[in-house]
Design a protein around this motif. Structure first.
Motif, PDB file in Angstrom:
ATOM      1  N   LYS A 150     -18.838 -14.419  31.008  1.00  0.00           N
ATOM      2  CA  LYS A 150     -17.414 -14.268  31.301  1.00  0.00           C
ATOM      3  C   LYS A 150     -16.571 -14.367  30.032  1.00  0.00           C
ATOM      4  O   LYS A 150     -15.398 -13.981  30.032  1.00  0.00           O
ATOM      5  CB  LYS A 150     -16.955 -15.336  32.298  1.00  0.00           C
ATOM      6  N   CYS A 151     -17.153 -14.899  28.961  1.00  0.00           N
ATOM      7  CA  CYS A 151     -16.454 -15.018  27.675  1.00  0.00           C
ATOM      8  C   CYS A 151     -17.062 -14.032  26.684  1.00  0.00           C
ATOM      9  O   CYS A 151     -17.656 -14.422  25.667  1.00  0.00           O
ATOM     10  CB  CYS A 151     -16.546 -16.443  27.144  1.00  0.00           C
ATOM     11  N   SER A 152     -16.922 -12.752  26.981  1.00  0.00           N
ATOM     12  CA  SER A 152     -17.634 -11.746  26.193  1.00  0.00           C
ATOM     13  C   SER A 152     -16.731 -10.705  25.558  1.00  0.00           C
ATOM     14  O   SER A 152     -17.186  -9.638  25.161  1.00  0.00           O
ATOM     15  CB  SER A 152     -18.675 -11.051  27.076  1.00  0.00           C
ATOM     16  N   MET A 153     -15.417 -11.000  25.462  1.00  0.00           N
ATOM     17  CA  MET A 153     -14.510 -10.055  24.829  1.00  0.00           C
ATOM     18  C   MET A 153     -14.550 -10.201  23.310  1.00  0.00           C
ATOM     19  O   MET A 153     -14.464 -11.306  22.779  1.00  0.00           O
ATOM     20  CB  MET A 153     -13.079 -10.240  25.334  1.00  0.00           C
ATOM     21  N   THR A 154     -14.642  -9.090  22.635  1.00  0.00           N
ATOM     22  CA  THR A 154     -14.688  -9.093  21.176  1.00  0.00           C
ATOM     23  C   THR A 154     -13.381  -9.622  20.594  1.00  0.00           C
ATOM     24  O   THR A 154     -12.294  -9.254  21.044  1.00  0.00           O
ATOM     25  CB  THR A 154     -14.943  -7.672  20.653  1.00  0.00           C
TER      26      THR A 154
ATOM     27  N   GLY B  39     -14.860  -8.462  14.737  1.00  0.00           N
ATOM     28  CA  GLY B  39     -15.602  -7.607  15.645  1.00  0.00           C
ATOM     29  C   GLY B  39     -17.000  -8.098  15.954  1.00  0.00           C
ATOM     30  O   GLY B  39     -17.637  -7.608  16.891  1.00  0.00           O
ATOM     31  N   ALA B  40     -17.499  -9.089  15.202  1.00  0.00           N
ATOM     32  CA  ALA B  40     -18.847  -9.596  15.423  1.00  0.00           C
ATOM     33  C   ALA B  40     -18.859 -10.853  16.289  1.00  0.00           C
ATOM     34  O   ALA B  40     -19.925 -11.407  16.562  1.00  0.00           O
ATOM     35  CB  ALA B  40     -19.518  -9.887  14.086  1.00  0.00           C
ATOM     36  N   ASP B  41     -17.682 -11.333  16.728  1.00  0.00           N
ATOM     37  CA  ASP B  41     -17.613 -12.579  17.482  1.00  0.00           C
ATOM     38  C   ASP B  41     -16.913 -12.339  18.814  1.00  0.00           C
ATOM     39  O   ASP B  41     -16.258 -11.310  19.011  1.00  0.00           O
ATOM     40  CB  ASP B  41     -16.866 -13.640  16.664  1.00  0.00           C
ATOM     41  N   LYS B  42     -17.034 -13.309  19.738  1.00  0.00           N
ATOM     42  CA  LYS B  42     -16.458 -13.208  21.069  1.00  0.00           C
ATOM     43  C   LYS B  42     -15.387 -14.269  21.261  1.00  0.00           C
ATOM     44  O   LYS B  42     -15.577 -15.432  20.899  1.00  0.00           O
ATOM     45  CB  LYS B  42     -17.538 -13.362  22.149  1.00  0.00           C
ATOM     46  N   CYS B  43     -14.280 -13.845  21.842  1.00  0.00           N
ATOM     47  CA  CYS B  43     -13.140 -14.740  22.044  1.00  0.00           C
ATOM     48  C   CYS B  43     -12.742 -14.759  23.513  1.00  0.00           C
ATOM     49  O   CYS B  43     -11.757 -14.141  23.932  1.00  0.00           O
ATOM     50  CB  CYS B  43     -11.955 -14.314  21.180  1.00  0.00           C
ATOM     51  N   GLY B  44     -13.509 -15.447  24.343  1.00  0.00           N
ATOM     52  CA  GLY B  44     -13.157 -15.635  25.735  1.00  0.00           C
ATOM     53  C   GLY B  44     -13.212 -14.374  26.555  1.00  0.00           C
ATOM     54  O   GLY B  44     -13.891 -13.394  26.226  1.00  0.00           O
ATOM     55  N   GLY B  45     -12.471 -14.401  27.666  1.00  0.00           N
ATOM     56  CA  GLY B  45     -12.428 -13.272  28.584  1.00  0.00           C
ATOM     57  C   GLY B  45     -11.180 -13.341  29.422  1.00  0.00           C
ATOM     58  O   GLY B  45     -10.205 -14.017  29.064  1.00  0.00           O
ATOM     59  N   ASP B  46     -11.189 -12.677  30.556  1.00  0.00           N
ATOM     60  CA  ASP B  46     -10.039 -12.637  31.451  1.00  0.00           C
ATOM     61  C   ASP B  46      -9.971 -13.942  32.237  1.00  0.00           C
ATOM     62  O   ASP B  46     -10.828 -14.220  33.066  1.00  0.00           O
ATOM     63  CB  ASP B  46     -10.191 -11.437  32.392  1.00  0.00           C
TER      64      ASP B  46
ATOM     65  N   SER C  55     -13.203 -19.462  25.639  1.00  0.00           N
ATOM     66  CA  SER C  55     -14.292 -19.915  24.775  1.00  0.00           C
ATOM     67  C   SER C  55     -13.828 -21.218  24.139  1.00  0.00           C
ATOM     68  O   SER C  55     -12.920 -21.220  23.302  1.00  0.00           O
ATOM     69  CB  SER C  55     -14.596 -18.879  23.689  1.00  0.00           C
ATOM     70  N   VAL C  56     -14.415 -22.334  24.554  1.00  0.00           N
ATOM     71  CA  VAL C  56     -13.920 -23.657  24.172  1.00  0.00           C
ATOM     72  C   VAL C  56     -14.751 -24.239  23.028  1.00  0.00           C
ATOM     73  O   VAL C  56     -15.983 -24.219  23.058  1.00  0.00           O
ATOM     74  CB  VAL C  56     -13.938 -24.614  25.374  1.00  0.00           C
ATOM     75  N   TYR C  57     -14.053 -24.779  22.024  1.00  0.00           N
ATOM     76  CA  TYR C  57     -14.668 -25.453  20.878  1.00  0.00           C
ATOM     77  C   TYR C  57     -14.130 -26.877  20.795  1.00  0.00           C
ATOM     78  O   TYR C  57     -12.915 -27.096  20.879  1.00  0.00           O
ATOM     79  CB  TYR C  57     -14.367 -24.701  19.589  1.00  0.00           C
ATOM     80  N   THR C  58     -15.037 -27.841  20.664  1.00  0.00           N
ATOM     81  CA  THR C  58     -14.652 -29.243  20.510  1.00  0.00           C
ATOM     82  C   THR C  58     -15.445 -29.846  19.348  1.00  0.00           C
ATOM     83  O   THR C  58     -16.436 -29.275  18.896  1.00  0.00           O
ATOM     84  CB  THR C  58     -14.956 -30.053  21.784  1.00  0.00           C
ATOM     85  N   LYS C  59     -15.026 -31.012  18.899  1.00  0.00           N
ATOM     86  CA  LYS C  59     -15.730 -31.653  17.789  1.00  0.00           C
ATOM     87  C   LYS C  59     -17.134 -32.100  18.184  1.00  0.00           C
ATOM     88  O   LYS C  59     -18.051 -32.096  17.362  1.00  0.00           O
ATOM     89  CB  LYS C  59     -14.914 -32.830  17.262  1.00  0.00           C
ATOM     90  N   SER C  60     -17.292 -32.460  19.454  1.00  0.00           N
ATOM     91  CA  SER C  60     -18.611 -32.913  19.920  1.00  0.00           C
ATOM     92  C   SER C  60     -19.457 -31.789  20.486  1.00  0.00           C
ATOM     93  O   SER C  60     -20.654 -31.955  20.686  1.00  0.00           O
ATOM     94  CB  SER C  60     -18.432 -33.982  21.002  1.00  0.00           C
ATOM     95  N   GLY C  61     -18.808 -30.650  20.762  1.00  0.00           N
ATOM     96  CA  GLY C  61     -19.523 -29.558  21.420  1.00  0.00           C
ATOM     97  C   GLY C  61     -19.666 -29.763  22.913  1.00  0.00           C
ATOM     98  O   GLY C  61     -20.415 -29.050  23.579  1.00  0.00           O
TER      99      GLY C  61
ATOM    100  N   SER D 183      -8.033 -31.780  19.202  1.00  0.00           N
ATOM    101  CA  SER D 183      -9.489 -31.896  19.147  1.00  0.00           C
ATOM    102  C   SER D 183     -10.212 -30.829  19.956  1.00  0.00           C
ATOM    103  O   SER D 183     -11.438 -30.791  19.969  1.00  0.00           O
ATOM    104  CB  SER D 183      -9.922 -33.275  19.661  1.00  0.00           C
ATOM    105  N   VAL D 184      -9.456 -29.984  20.652  1.00  0.00           N
ATOM    106  CA  VAL D 184     -10.042 -28.900  21.447  1.00  0.00           C
ATOM    107  C   VAL D 184      -9.308 -27.606  21.118  1.00  0.00           C
ATOM    108  O   VAL D 184      -8.068 -27.582  21.041  1.00  0.00           O
ATOM    109  CB  VAL D 184      -9.946 -29.183  22.960  1.00  0.00           C
ATOM    110  N   ALA D 185     -10.066 -26.540  20.919  1.00  0.00           N
ATOM    111  CA  ALA D 185      -9.493 -25.210  20.679  1.00  0.00           C
ATOM    112  C   ALA D 185     -10.151 -24.226  21.639  1.00  0.00           C
ATOM    113  O   ALA D 185     -11.319 -24.382  22.008  1.00  0.00           O
ATOM    114  CB  ALA D 185      -9.724 -24.771  19.230  1.00  0.00           C
ATOM    115  N   GLY D 186      -9.403 -23.232  22.047  1.00  0.00           N
ATOM    116  CA  GLY D 186      -9.959 -22.229  22.945  1.00  0.00           C
ATOM    117  C   GLY D 186      -9.388 -20.858  22.672  1.00  0.00           C
ATOM    118  O   GLY D 186      -8.193 -20.715  22.407  1.00  0.00           O
ATOM    119  N   THR D 187     -10.245 -19.840  22.701  1.00  0.00           N
ATOM    120  CA  THR D 187      -9.785 -18.456  22.572  1.00  0.00           C
ATOM    121  C   THR D 187     -10.004 -17.750  23.900  1.00  0.00           C
ATOM    122  O   THR D 187     -10.941 -18.056  24.643  1.00  0.00           O
ATOM    123  CB  THR D 187     -10.523 -17.715  21.452  1.00  0.00           C
ATOM    124  N   GLU D 188      -9.115 -16.801  24.188  1.00  0.00           N
ATOM    125  CA  GLU D 188      -9.122 -16.148  25.495  1.00  0.00           C
ATOM    126  C   GLU D 188      -8.667 -14.702  25.361  1.00  0.00           C
ATOM    127  O   GLU D 188      -7.841 -14.367  24.514  1.00  0.00           O
ATOM    128  CB  GLU D 188      -8.191 -16.911  26.442  1.00  0.00           C
TER     129      GLU D 188
END
Length: 569
Positions: free
Chosen positions: A509-513, A518-525, A529-535, A483-488
């Motif tokens: 801090k989550c500003s890495m392309t 190339g148009a979206d951001k996937c976390g940082g060092d 960047s956390v995604y959940t069903k409820s937000g 139920s939780v996904a995250g990109t880094e």
């Protein structure tokens, strides 16, 4: 106020304790290593060593070294001027499958991590002249404790130490870099990470600008009773002290934990060994090891102890490098220069060779494992040895000062992964980050959250999705029932049902392309960047998760190349 002895001791201990890990990476500069030479003043003082080493560090390196002698060096390959240490490791050769000739694999560069780990001990600077060796040059069979799918171990209370390994960054890990379920008898062994194992991989390490890498962890407990020179007995790894801390034995001194990363351009030979890919490795260490199990490294401290202690106490520069530490004593070297010396051993160690220098026969796997060809001292091959200390060439003499200097470094560095991320050079303006509530499928963006070495999302760690974007990561995690996904870090995907720890960061801090968008951001060092069903992410979920979350990661680093002078983990 009057303190009792016990109260004063408790106060000192509380001040000395370190509750979280800090670190800074030692970067080198210049054109190549200090020298490549059959010399090892720790194992074979005063004579030619058994095999060739690639040497970094201070220019007074020679057949014999002391800390005081290193401090008098005219230059060093290390960026901080206060570090006059030497760092060395076995040179890597390519054995041409067509004619059997041996050639040096071009050395890319070296990084040395200085970890200041959580501990109840005070962490002290290396005493001047301390000599350390880690790894086993004699191994032609798997190191004790190595097993397919098992993680590395740096805690002696939990079994054999597995301090040295090989990392093989690739565009993807299908087929695997090491044969599935290998026991090490005829091939290397994969660890619990796709890109790491023991022994040479059979696949081409084709990560962008990120070829094969040898990794060596060093122990961080110094026994003053053994002394500076007794490399066999003077160091040990710390043991679990509870609460996420590791302590040294009573009476020992807790020093920084250093970790070598050495990079070799193995991919540059792929056209010459493409018929061997997936079947065997064409590489051999200078000691005659065709397995890669004998990864090892040597270190002699030439640090200005006051300068290193200041770094230990005040610096958490991380991947930006020790040379960027606040209040750095001694200043920074001019990166436009190089520090080089001539090897005191007069022999040919490169070009096309019929035999390895030192006449080391090749052993391991198809060549048989009849022991190591390398002895602990020099061999009988006749060579000319210069008695005088080598003189540095193409250098600028340095005066150590406390003048503040500003240096922007753009350097290629790595982190293990399947793809490539480009990061702005130091000082560049960060890109725009995601905003709360952005929908990806039936998940919503919940914010930027801090990650940690034991992973706050542990259901799936670094899902192998190729070029990662948020849509692919969310879809993968959802398909696995999470139920939780995250990109880094622009290209890593993690799944879970809760975060084990909650520390929300600013979205900047989550500003890495994203690698795959190339148009979206996937976390940082160390930022997810956390995604959940409820937000949303709740502290209640975190409390429940902390009691049962499976620990699936205990290695110190993951390796992806980035062209911005930064190292990932």
């Amino acid at each position: 106020m009057i303190f009792t002895t016990a109260a004063l001791a408790a106060l000192v201990a509380s001040v000395a304790a370190t509750d979280s890990r800090t670190f800074a990476v030692l970067h080198h500069y210049g054109n190549g290593p200090l020298t490549t030479c059959r010399a090892d003043p720790i194992i074979s003082p005063g004579t030619a060593s058994a095999h060739v080493h690639t040497i970094m560090g201070a220019s007074n390196f020679g057949l014999n070294v002391t800390g005081e002698h290193l401090r008098q060096s005219e230059c060093t390959t290390a960026l901080p001027k206060a570090d006059m240490s030497n760092y060395w490791f076995p040179t890597l050769y390519f054995k041409d499958p067509k004619d059997g000739k041996l050639e040096q694999v071009p050395f890319f560069y070296m990084n040395v991590y200085y970890f200041f780990e959580p501990t109840n001990d005070p962490i002290k600077a290396f005493p001047l002249g301390l000599k350390m060796v880690s790894g086993d040059a004699m191994l032609r069979t798997p190191p004790p404790g190595a097993a397919y799918g098992k993680g590395s171990n740096m805690d002696p209370s939990k079994g054999p130490i597995t301090a040295a390994s090989i990392t093989c960054p690739r565009a993807n890990f299908n087929p695997p870099s090491w044969p599935k379920d290998s026991d090490g008898s005829m091939a290397g062994i994969k660890s619990n990470q796709d890109g790491e194992g023991w022994g040479f991989p059979f696949e081409d390490c084709d990560g962008y600008a990120s070829p094969m890498r040898a990794d060596v962890h060093f122990p961080s407990c110094y026994n003053p009773k053994a002394g500076l020179d007794d490399y066999k007995n003077n160091m040990a790894f710390p043991s679990d002290a509870g609460g996420g801390k590791q302590d040294c034995p009573k009476g020992w001194i807790h020093t920084p934990h250093i970790f070598f990363e050495t990079y070799w351009n193995t991919h540059g030979f792929v056209d010459r060994f493409k018929d061997l890919v997936g079947k065997e490795s064409p590489f051999v260490f200078a000691n005659g090891d065709a397995t890669g199990f004998s990864v090892h490294g040597d270190f002699v401290s030439g640090w200005d102890e006051k300068a290193l202690q200041q770094i230990i106490d005040n610096c958490d520069a991380g991947h930006a490098g020790i040379h960027t530490c606040p209040g750095l004593i001694g200043g920074v070297n001019d990166e436009s220069k190089s520090c080089k010396i001539e090897c005191p051993i007069k022999e040919t160690v490169d070009g096309k060779l019929d035999k390895l220098p030192g006449n080391n026969p090749i052993k391991g796997w198809k060549y048989g494992t009849g022991g190591s060809s390398s002895s602990s001292s020099g061999n009988n091959l006749a060579v000319d040895i210069e008695s005088a200390a080598p003189s540095p060439t193409n250098v600028v003499k340095q005066a150590v000062t406390s003048q503040a200097q500003t240096t922007t470094v753009v350097q290629t560095t790595t982190v293990q992964s399947t793809t490539t991320v480009y990061i702005s050079a130091v000082g560049a303006k960060p890109t725009d980050a995601a905003t709360d509530g952005k929908a990806v499928g039936d998940f919503k963006y919940a914010g930027c959250y801090k990650d940690a070495s034991d992973r706050v999302l542990g259901g799936v760690i670094r899902a192998n999705l190729g070029r990662v974007n948020n849509t692919a990561c969310v879809s993968h995690c959802s398909s696995k029932g999470f139920s939780v996904a995250g990109t880094e870090y622009g290209g890593e995907c993690y799944c879970g049902n809760e975060l084990s720890k909650v520390e929300k960061l600013d979205d900047s801090k989550c500003s890495m392309t994203c690698e795959g968008d190339g148009a979206d951001k996937c976390g940082g060092d160390w930022a997810l960047s956390v995604y959940t069903k409820s937000g949303k992410v709740s502290a209640r979920d975190v409390h429940e998760e902390s009691h049962h979350r499976r620990h699936v990661h205990n290695h110190y680093m993951h390796h992806r190349r980035t062209p911005a002078g930064r190292l990932r983990r």
